[in-house]
Write a protein that holds these residues in place. Structure first.
Motif, PDB file in Angstrom:
ATOM      1  N   THR A   1       0.794  -1.235   0.000  1.00  0.00           N
ATOM      2  CA  THR A   1       0.000   0.000   0.000  1.00  0.00           C
ATOM      3  C   THR A   1       0.821   1.278   0.000  1.00  0.00           C
ATOM      4  O   THR A   1       0.358   2.309  -0.480  1.00  0.00           O
TER       5      THR A   1
ATOM      6  N   TRP B   1      -9.401   4.881  -2.479  1.00  0.00           N
ATOM      7  CA  TRP B   1      -9.259   3.498  -2.013  1.00  0.00           C
ATOM      8  C   TRP B   1     -10.640   2.938  -1.700  1.00  0.00           C
ATOM      9  O   TRP B   1     -11.523   3.664  -1.253  1.00  0.00           O
ATOM     10  N   GLU B   2     -10.804   1.634  -1.914  1.00  0.00           N
ATOM     11  CA  GLU B   2     -12.027   0.949  -1.530  1.00  0.00           C
ATOM     12  C   GLU B   2     -11.702  -0.050  -0.430  1.00  0.00           C
ATOM     13  O   GLU B   2     -10.725  -0.805  -0.532  1.00  0.00           O
TER      14      GLU B   2
ATOM     15  N   ARG C   1     -13.093  -2.779   0.370  1.00  0.00           N
ATOM     16  CA  ARG C   1     -13.165  -4.190  -0.024  1.00  0.00           C
ATOM     17  C   ARG C   1     -11.881  -4.679  -0.683  1.00  0.00           C
ATOM     18  O   ARG C   1     -11.593  -5.881  -0.661  1.00  0.00           O
ATOM     19  N   SER C   2     -11.102  -3.759  -1.259  1.00  0.00           N
ATOM     20  CA  SER C   2      -9.835  -4.174  -1.858  1.00  0.00           C
ATOM     21  C   SER C   2      -8.748  -4.365  -0.814  1.00  0.00           C
ATOM     22  O   SER C   2      -7.759  -5.066  -1.055  1.00  0.00           O
ATOM     23  N   LEU C   3      -8.926  -3.749   0.355  1.00  0.00           N
ATOM     24  CA  LEU C   3      -7.926  -3.848   1.420  1.00  0.00           C
ATOM     25  C   LEU C   3      -8.229  -4.960   2.415  1.00  0.00           C
ATOM     26  O   LEU C   3      -7.310  -5.496   3.041  1.00  0.00           O
TER      27      LEU C   3
ATOM     28  N   PRO D   1      -9.002  -8.207   2.205  1.00  0.00           N
ATOM     29  CA  PRO D   1      -8.293  -9.495   2.099  1.00  0.00           C
ATOM     30  C   PRO D   1      -6.829  -9.429   2.518  1.00  0.00           C
ATOM     31  O   PRO D   1      -6.330 -10.345   3.189  1.00  0.00           O
ATOM     32  N   VAL D   2      -6.134  -8.344   2.151  1.00  0.00           N
ATOM     33  CA  VAL D   2      -4.709  -8.284   2.475  1.00  0.00           C
ATOM     34  C   VAL D   2      -4.502  -8.016   3.964  1.00  0.00           C
ATOM     35  O   VAL D   2      -3.558  -8.543   4.572  1.00  0.00           O
TER      36      VAL D   2
END
Length: 281
Positions: free
Chosen positions: A117, A245-246, A248-250, A252-253
């Motif tokens: 990130t 930034w969304e 939902r994209s963060l 999982p990581v």
């Protein structure tokens, strides 16, 4: 998470300054020493002996004697201008608090989150209804936040705090839900029903999203870290700009990072396949 508000946030939650004497009881040497150490704040990291005496509520002669002993041991340091600061010896001792094994296990995963990130990455533990940050990685051009290692913030307003509260014991959750819940922006969780729903959502998804709760331009996505007995021991989070930034994209990581730390700590739940993987079989 503004440094200059962290002290106020603690007082809002009823924290009593270290070393404050109990009415009707003679202060002990320990309470006087703690009063001196508790006189330092992020806003006042350097104090004169007179300021220390006044803030600790001690006679100047007593403060002078105790400060001298603390300086000799290395808990305080005196600069050329005659100002006292917290010494490195005290920092060494403080670093042992819930720290070495957890931070050592976490660092590779925190670094991976940072590389993914190039924003702020936090590791925090829960202290009552506050979070205390024990590690932070940040780029110079990352979104501006005021968190610092050793700083604290109300748990209900942060990604790391929500992640830990959701998996804490029921009594602590009910204390948090009962409030009061300090509001920082119009988006801050400020009522018990709101917090109850938010904690249920964290348990459902495995991650916490604090979007604009502390600062409207910042979003935190956090996930819980579990220890060898499967109890929550910490949380990890990424703080990014609210725009661009969304969540939902963060998620999982961040969940993967928290799971990796939990596995390194020997948490049984982290050694089992994640539920999502089991559903795909």
């Amino acid at each position: 998470m503004p440094d200059d508000a962290s002290g106020a946030a603690s007082q809002e939650h009823g924290a009593v300054p270290a070393g404050r004497a109990v009415p009707g009881r003679r202060p002990t040497v320990t309470s006087r020493v703690l009063g001196i150490l508790g006189a330092f704040t992020p806003e006042r990291p350097a104090l004169t002996i007179t300021q220390l005496a006044r803030r600790a509520g001690l006679p100047l002669s007593t403060a002078h004697r105790l400060v001298g002993e603390l300086a000799s041991w290395g808990a305080l340091e005196r600069d050329d201008a005659g100002l006292y600061r917290v010494g490195l010896r005290l920092w060494e001792v403080g670093a042992l608090a819930r720290g070495p094994a957890l931070r050592e296990a976490a660092m590779p995963f925190l670094e991976d989150l940072y590389e993914a990130t190039h924003e702020n990455v936090h590791l925090a533990v829960l202290d009552g209804l506050d979070v205390v940050y024990i590690e932070r990685i940040s780029a110079r051009d990352a979104v501006h936040v005021f968190s610092r290692v050793g700083g604290r913030w109300p748990a209900h307003a942060t990604g790391v705090g929500l992640a830990m509260l959701a998996h804490s014991d029921r009594d602590l959750q009910e204390r948090a839900i009962a409030g009061p819940l300090r509001r920082f922006t119009r988006r801050t969780i400020a009522t018990g029903p709101e917090l109850r729903r938010a904690l249920a959502e964290v348990r459902r998804t495995g991650a916490a999203v604090s979007d604009g709760q502390v600062e409207t331009f910042a979003m935190s996505v956090g996930a819980p870290v579990f220890g060898p007995d499967d109890a929550v021991v910490a949380a990890v989070a990424v703080v990014v700009p609210a725009s661009g930034w969304e969540a939902r994209s963060l998620v999982p990581v961040v969940r993967a990072g928290a799971r990796g730390i939990s596995r390194a700590l020997g948490a049984p739940r982290a050694l089992r396949p994640p539920e999502s993987a089991m559903r795909e079989v």
